[in-house]
Enzyme design. Sequence first.
Site, mmCIF file in Angstrom:
data_model
loop_
_atom_site.group_PDB
_atom_site.id
_atom_site.type_symbol
_atom_site.label_atom_id
_atom_site.label_comp_id
_atom_site.label_asym_id
_atom_site.label_seq_id
_atom_site.Cartn_x
_atom_site.Cartn_y
_atom_site.Cartn_z
ATOM 1 N N GLU A 70 0.807 -1.231 0.000
ATOM 2 C CA GLU A 70 0.000 0.000 0.000
ATOM 3 C C GLU A 70 0.841 1.283 0.000
ATOM 4 O O GLU A 70 0.858 2.027 0.983
ATOM 5 C CB GLU A 70 -0.998 -0.021 1.172
ATOM 6 C CG GLU A 70 -1.982 -1.170 1.037
ATOM 7 C CD GLU A 70 -3.115 -1.170 2.054
ATOM 8 O OE1 GLU A 70 -3.098 -0.331 2.973
ATOM 9 O OE2 GLU A 70 -4.018 -2.015 1.915
ATOM 10 N N GLU A 123 -4.671 -8.753 -0.984
ATOM 11 C CA GLU A 123 -5.081 -8.553 0.418
ATOM 12 C C GLU A 123 -6.546 -8.183 0.520
ATOM 13 O O GLU A 123 -7.045 -7.360 -0.237
ATOM 14 C CB GLU A 123 -4.229 -7.455 1.085
ATOM 15 C CG GLU A 123 -4.367 -7.478 2.601
ATOM 16 C CD GLU A 123 -3.647 -6.312 3.281
ATOM 17 O OE1 GLU A 123 -2.438 -6.132 3.037
ATOM 18 O OE2 GLU A 123 -4.312 -5.600 4.058
#
Length: 476
Positions: A254, A353
């Site tokens: 991220e 994820e």
Amino acid sequence: MGKLHFYWITLPIIIFHQAVLANNCIPRHYGKSSFVCVCNATYCDSAPIVGDLAAGQATLITSTRADARFRSTIVNASPLYLTHYTADEIFIDASVQYQKIMGFGGAFTDASGINIAKLSVLAQQNLLKSYFSTDGIEYGLGRVPIGGSDFSTRAYTYDDFPGDDSLSNFSLAREDLFFKIPYISWAQSLSSKPIKLFASPWSAPAWMKSNGKLYGKGYLLQEYYQVWADYFIRFFEEYKTHNLTFFAVSPQNEPMDGNIPDFPFNCMGWTAGKNFHSNLRLETKGFASIKIMVMDDQRILLPKWAETVLAHPEAKKYVAGVAVHWYGDLLSPPIALTSFHEKFPNHFILATEACEGDKPWQKAVSLGSWERLESYAHNIIEDLNHWVTGWVDWNLVLDEKGGPNWSGNFVDSPIIINNILDEFYKQPMYYGMGHFSKYIPEDSVRIGVTVIDGSDLFGTAFLRPDGKRTIVILNR
Ligand SMILES: *[C@@H]1O[C@H](CO)[C@@H](O)[C@H](O)[C@H]1NC(C)=O
Ligand SMILES: *[C@@H]1O[C@H](CO)[C@@H](O)[C@H](O)[C@H]1NC(C)=O
Ligand SMILES: *[C@@H]1O[C@H](CO)[C@@H](O)[C@H](O)[C@H]1NC(C)=O
Ligand SMILES: CC(=O)N[C@H]1CO[C@H](CO)[C@@H](O)[C@@H]1O
């Protein structure tokens, strides 16, 4: 020819196969939604195995809110034609072929290992078999954080010695040695196929960063680009000494998080324009087979992020695919995935994820939640129908609070442990994952599927390497 035709039955998820009898679920209800299946040191339910099929024969494998978990029914009919149910029809067309499947899996986080370690050895074995063996749902992919993440009990990296530019003090953490490596190796020994591992870091050591912290808004200092790249290589070398090799890496989990002021847990900010990929030089260090996946963040960034990275000729040479997370999916339609695929048909998309219970208004852990199975299954089908090649869940195992987590970011998981009773609970989400992971093996190819008059039905179909066809249907 090439079309399988049958009438829908009033079940949420079905898959075609011959099955053998499996251990049954021991149900326990916690709320009104549905139930968990209870496992312990001496008992755990199993998932039906694929066997031979005669022409025109099929098996339905069903999980329902009310009572079923992987219930299997053999259907003998040619052509497959299940009458006396409702009017919805599903057509499969194997002559229309799309992407090849890489697999399904979950993440070997510190939290997962810390939880597994709290169970007795036999309960640990039942848990790992549930995910990785042919008695279980046969996960083929595993994500491994490089160092700590929020799902650790402390914030750390492998070299928290300011100024150690030569990485002379680099070492794996006790979390790797006690809570990650032993369970990855054990899972591998229980699996009938190689588990494909991929890795991602959450943050570089604080001393390599503009803000001197593992969290909050901060960037890798330019002078440490090569040191940070060498740190990846050191990680791969250390895992190799434990016989664990990786098929892919993302340079940053991220990357947007580290652009957010006061972001609460391990992160490091990047923009798509920073070309760090060529620093990794995996090919010169004997790790040439490790594929680089970029982004590892919400799909709303597609296709722009990938276009920016891949516009850089040096980066384009090194990047094999993009990794996407699910947290923003409600706000960003899946067309972003298709537009990426259309622009870069030779680069894969992998969903790396996802978890339930992450929103501020949600309960972290919701034992027995059927809605969370629906949410997983819907997202997986949607992704697969938009060129995604596999889907990897977040923590394999959490405790009843949804942790441990050093920053208080508690969430849900398909398996929740109760270490006082030496039990673990297989949530509906676990079965949701299993309908895909077990019956759509690696290298299956997605094929055409049409659902007629099935406004509540959502499905995806595959041609497997063994010639059988799998269709997974969700009925919400
Ligand atoms: C383990 O589960 C089985 C099946 O529910 C049960 O019969 C057995 O008593 C349990 N063992 C313990 C120690 O609770
Ligand atoms: C390595 O760690 C030791 C303590 O374990 C410390 O004394 C030494 O200064 C460190 N070296 C570097 C280069 O940071
Ligand atoms: C790695 O595998 C080799 C060959 O199978 C074996 O000899 C060695 O003991 C293993 N090492 C570890 C750390 O498991
Ligand atoms: C806010 C909170 O409860 N944080 C916990 C996260 O996990 C660590 C390690 O288990 C606990 O010590 C914290 O209390």
